[in-house]
Design a protein around this motif. Structure first.
Motif, PDB file in Angstrom:
ATOM      1  N   THR A  56       2.269  17.374  -3.329  1.00  0.00           N
ATOM      2  CA  THR A  56       2.283  15.999  -2.823  1.00  0.00           C
ATOM      3  C   THR A  56       0.874  15.409  -2.892  1.00  0.00           C
ATOM      4  OG1 THR A  56       4.146  16.484  -1.365  1.00  0.00           O
ATOM      5  CG2 THR A  56       2.810  14.538  -0.827  1.00  0.00           C
ATOM      6  N   ARG A  57      -0.121  16.198  -2.489  1.00  0.00           N
ATOM      7  CA  ARG A  57      -1.508  15.712  -2.544  1.00  0.00           C
ATOM      8  C   ARG A  57      -1.945  15.486  -3.994  1.00  0.00           C
ATOM      9  NH1 ARG A  57      -4.036  15.888   2.354  1.00  0.00           N
ATOM     10  NH2 ARG A  57      -3.083  17.199   3.952  1.00  0.00           N
ATOM     11  N   LEU A  58      -1.556  16.390  -4.902  1.00  0.00           N
ATOM     12  CA  LEU A  58      -1.898  16.215  -6.313  1.00  0.00           C
ATOM     13  C   LEU A  58      -1.243  14.954  -6.873  1.00  0.00           C
ATOM     14  CD1 LEU A  58      -1.668  19.902  -7.592  1.00  0.00           C
ATOM     15  CD2 LEU A  58      -3.740  18.501  -7.422  1.00  0.00           C
ATOM     16  N   ALA A  59      -0.005  14.686  -6.472  1.00  0.00           N
ATOM     17  CA  ALA A  59       0.686  13.477  -6.930  1.00  0.00           C
ATOM     18  C   ALA A  59      -0.054  12.230  -6.463  1.00  0.00           C
ATOM     19  CB  ALA A  59       2.129  13.469  -6.430  1.00  0.00           C
ATOM     20  N   ARG A  60      -0.552  12.264  -5.241  1.00  0.00           N
ATOM     21  CA  ARG A  60      -1.287  11.117  -4.705  1.00  0.00           C
ATOM     22  C   ARG A  60      -2.598  10.884  -5.451  1.00  0.00           C
ATOM     23  NH1 ARG A  60      -1.219  10.767   1.753  1.00  0.00           N
ATOM     24  NH2 ARG A  60       0.748   9.683   1.873  1.00  0.00           N
ATOM     25  N   ARG A  61      -3.237  11.963  -5.892  1.00  0.00           N
ATOM     26  CA  ARG A  61      -4.528  11.849  -6.580  1.00  0.00           C
ATOM     27  C   ARG A  61      -4.379  11.659  -8.083  1.00  0.00           C
ATOM     28  NH1 ARG A  61      -6.278  16.411  -3.054  1.00  0.00           N
ATOM     29  NH2 ARG A  61      -5.798  17.754  -4.802  1.00  0.00           N
ATOM     30  N   ALA A  62      -3.151  11.734  -8.583  1.00  0.00           N
ATOM     31  CA  ALA A  62      -2.925  11.649 -10.032  1.00  0.00           C
ATOM     32  C   ALA A  62      -3.421  10.316 -10.572  1.00  0.00           C
ATOM     33  CB  ALA A  62      -1.446  11.827 -10.333  1.00  0.00           C
ATOM     34  N   VAL A  63      -3.924  10.372 -11.791  1.00  0.00           N
ATOM     35  CA  VAL A  63      -4.494   9.192 -12.422  1.00  0.00           C
ATOM     36  C   VAL A  63      -3.406   8.256 -12.936  1.00  0.00           C
ATOM     37  CG1 VAL A  63      -5.982   8.398 -14.300  1.00  0.00           C
ATOM     38  CG2 VAL A  63      -6.562  10.469 -13.045  1.00  0.00           C
ATOM     39  N   ASP A  64      -2.316   8.814 -13.459  1.00  0.00           N
ATOM     40  CA  ASP A  64      -1.247   7.945 -13.960  1.00  0.00           C
ATOM     41  C   ASP A  64       0.098   8.297 -13.332  1.00  0.00           C
ATOM     42  OD1 ASP A  64       0.288   9.856 -15.633  1.00  0.00           O
ATOM     43  OD2 ASP A  64      -1.500   9.871 -16.893  1.00  0.00           O
ATOM     44  N   ALA A  87       4.584  11.688 -11.121  1.00  0.00           N
ATOM     45  CA  ALA A  87       6.020  11.988 -11.153  1.00  0.00           C
ATOM     46  C   ALA A  87       6.264  13.458 -11.486  1.00  0.00           C
ATOM     47  CB  ALA A  87       6.720  11.085 -12.164  1.00  0.00           C
ATOM     48  N   ALA A  88       5.439  14.023 -12.349  1.00  0.00           N
ATOM     49  CA  ALA A  88       5.593  15.444 -12.712  1.00  0.00           C
ATOM     50  C   ALA A  88       5.328  16.339 -11.495  1.00  0.00           C
ATOM     51  CB  ALA A  88       4.656  15.802 -13.852  1.00  0.00           C
ATOM     52  N   ARG A 133       8.281  15.927  -9.125  1.00  0.00           N
ATOM     53  CA  ARG A 133       9.452  16.625  -9.680  1.00  0.00           C
ATOM     54  C   ARG A 133       9.334  18.131  -9.444  1.00  0.00           C
ATOM     55  NH1 ARG A 133       9.483  13.681 -13.825  1.00  0.00           N
ATOM     56  NH2 ARG A 133       8.102  14.939 -15.086  1.00  0.00           N
ATOM     57  N   ASP A 134       8.157  18.678  -9.686  1.00  0.00           N
ATOM     58  CA  ASP A 134       7.911  20.106  -9.455  1.00  0.00           C
ATOM     59  C   ASP A 134       8.158  20.441  -7.984  1.00  0.00           C
ATOM     60  OD1 ASP A 134       7.108  22.755  -9.611  1.00  0.00           O
ATOM     61  OD2 ASP A 134       5.005  22.314 -10.010  1.00  0.00           O
ATOM     62  N   ARG A 135       7.609  19.631  -7.078  1.00  0.00           N
ATOM     63  CA  ARG A 135       7.807  19.840  -5.643  1.00  0.00           C
ATOM     64  C   ARG A 135       9.290  19.797  -5.288  1.00  0.00           C
ATOM     65  NH1 ARG A 135       6.282  14.819  -2.468  1.00  0.00           N
ATOM     66  NH2 ARG A 135       8.303  14.258  -3.322  1.00  0.00           N
ATOM     67  N   ASP A 136       9.978  18.772  -5.788  1.00  0.00           N
ATOM     68  CA  ASP A 136      11.387  18.596  -5.447  1.00  0.00           C
ATOM     69  C   ASP A 136      12.247  19.745  -5.973  1.00  0.00           C
ATOM     70  OD1 ASP A 136      10.596  16.275  -4.199  1.00  0.00           O
ATOM     71  OD2 ASP A 136      11.306  14.949  -5.803  1.00  0.00           O
ATOM     72  N   GLU A 137      11.930  20.245  -7.166  1.00  0.00           N
ATOM     73  CA  GLU A 137      12.683  21.373  -7.725  1.00  0.00           C
ATOM     74  C   GLU A 137      12.473  22.635  -6.893  1.00  0.00           C
ATOM     75  OE1 GLU A 137      11.374  21.585 -11.806  1.00  0.00           O
ATOM     76  OE2 GLU A 137      12.505  19.773 -12.356  1.00  0.00           O
ATOM     77  N   ARG A 138      11.238  22.871  -6.464  1.00  0.00           N
ATOM     78  CA  ARG A 138      10.953  24.050  -5.636  1.00  0.00           C
ATOM     79  C   ARG A 138      11.665  23.971  -4.291  1.00  0.00           C
ATOM     80  NH1 ARG A 138       5.591  26.646  -7.147  1.00  0.00           N
ATOM     81  NH2 ARG A 138       5.083  25.733  -9.152  1.00  0.00           N
ATOM     82  N   LEU A 139      11.674  22.783  -3.687  1.00  0.00           N
ATOM     83  CA  LEU A 139      12.357  22.608  -2.405  1.00  0.00           C
ATOM     84  C   LEU A 139      13.873  22.731  -2.561  1.00  0.00           C
ATOM     85  CD1 LEU A 139      10.279  19.658  -0.913  1.00  0.00           C
ATOM     86  CD2 LEU A 139      10.300  22.035  -0.116  1.00  0.00           C
TER      87      LEU A 139
END
Length: 187
Positions: free
Chosen positions: A16-24, A29-30, A33-39
């Protein structure tokens, strides 16, 4: 009590933190998506409670068409909440930093300056990104440190790079904690 293992919660927070800091948007979204699949493997989903900037992980069965159905919540303790605004308690961060600095000193006493320099970088990573003691790092956090943080933020010498994994082993050794197995070993 939540059905989610601590490592899954930690990973969900990190992604979630990486998604917030993502440049694009695609990168963000990637991560999501990874977080949601793991959960989803545990029957859980994630949402951000904007009012207090909290990541809420709860059973997917509580939802219908993306909305929580109050009559489906049988036990609120199954949900997990993680503040995304840091610990909120500066004293908590100070305590973590004090502990981690003492670990770095013990690494220096046992293994020397080069390992202490690597341990200091790891202390900064764990303290600033997770507000936790170094020896509580999961395998995924160690891999994140080795793959992403260390090469981008440490500016290590060739000698430091050559021994970084051994330096981490010293951190766990001096804290008498088993080091999680790391597959992405940096050489």
């Amino acid at each position: 009590m939540s059905d989610l293992p601590r490592e899954v919660v930690t990973t969900a927070e990190r992604l979630t933190r990486l998604a917030r800091r993502a440049v694009d948007e695609q990168e963000a979204a990637a991560y999501e998506r990874d977080r949601d699949e793991r959960l989803a493997e545990y029957g859980f989903t994630a949402r951000i409670r904007e009012s207090d900037d909290t990541l809420v992980l709860h059973p997917s069965s509580w939802l219908e068409d993306g909305t929580v159905q109050m009559d489906r919540i049988e036990d609120t303790d199954r949900a997990v909440e993680v503040s995304l605004s840091g610990s909120g308690d500066p004293e908590s961060w100070d305590t973590v930093e004090e502990h981690n600095a003492a670990v770095v000193d013990r690494v220096e006493e046992r293994a020397g300056e080069i390992h202490a320099e690597n341990a200091r970088v790891f202390a900064d990573f764990m303290g600033n990104h997770y507000a936790r003691q170094m020896e509580t790092a999961t395998a995924e956090e160690l891999e994140e440190f080795l793959r992403e943080y260390y090469p981008r933020n440490a500016w290590p010498s060739d000698e430091q790079q050559a021994v970084v994994t051994q330096s981490l082993e010293y951190v766990f050794d001096v804290t008498e904690t088993a080091m999680p197995e790391v597959t992405a070993v940096r050489r």
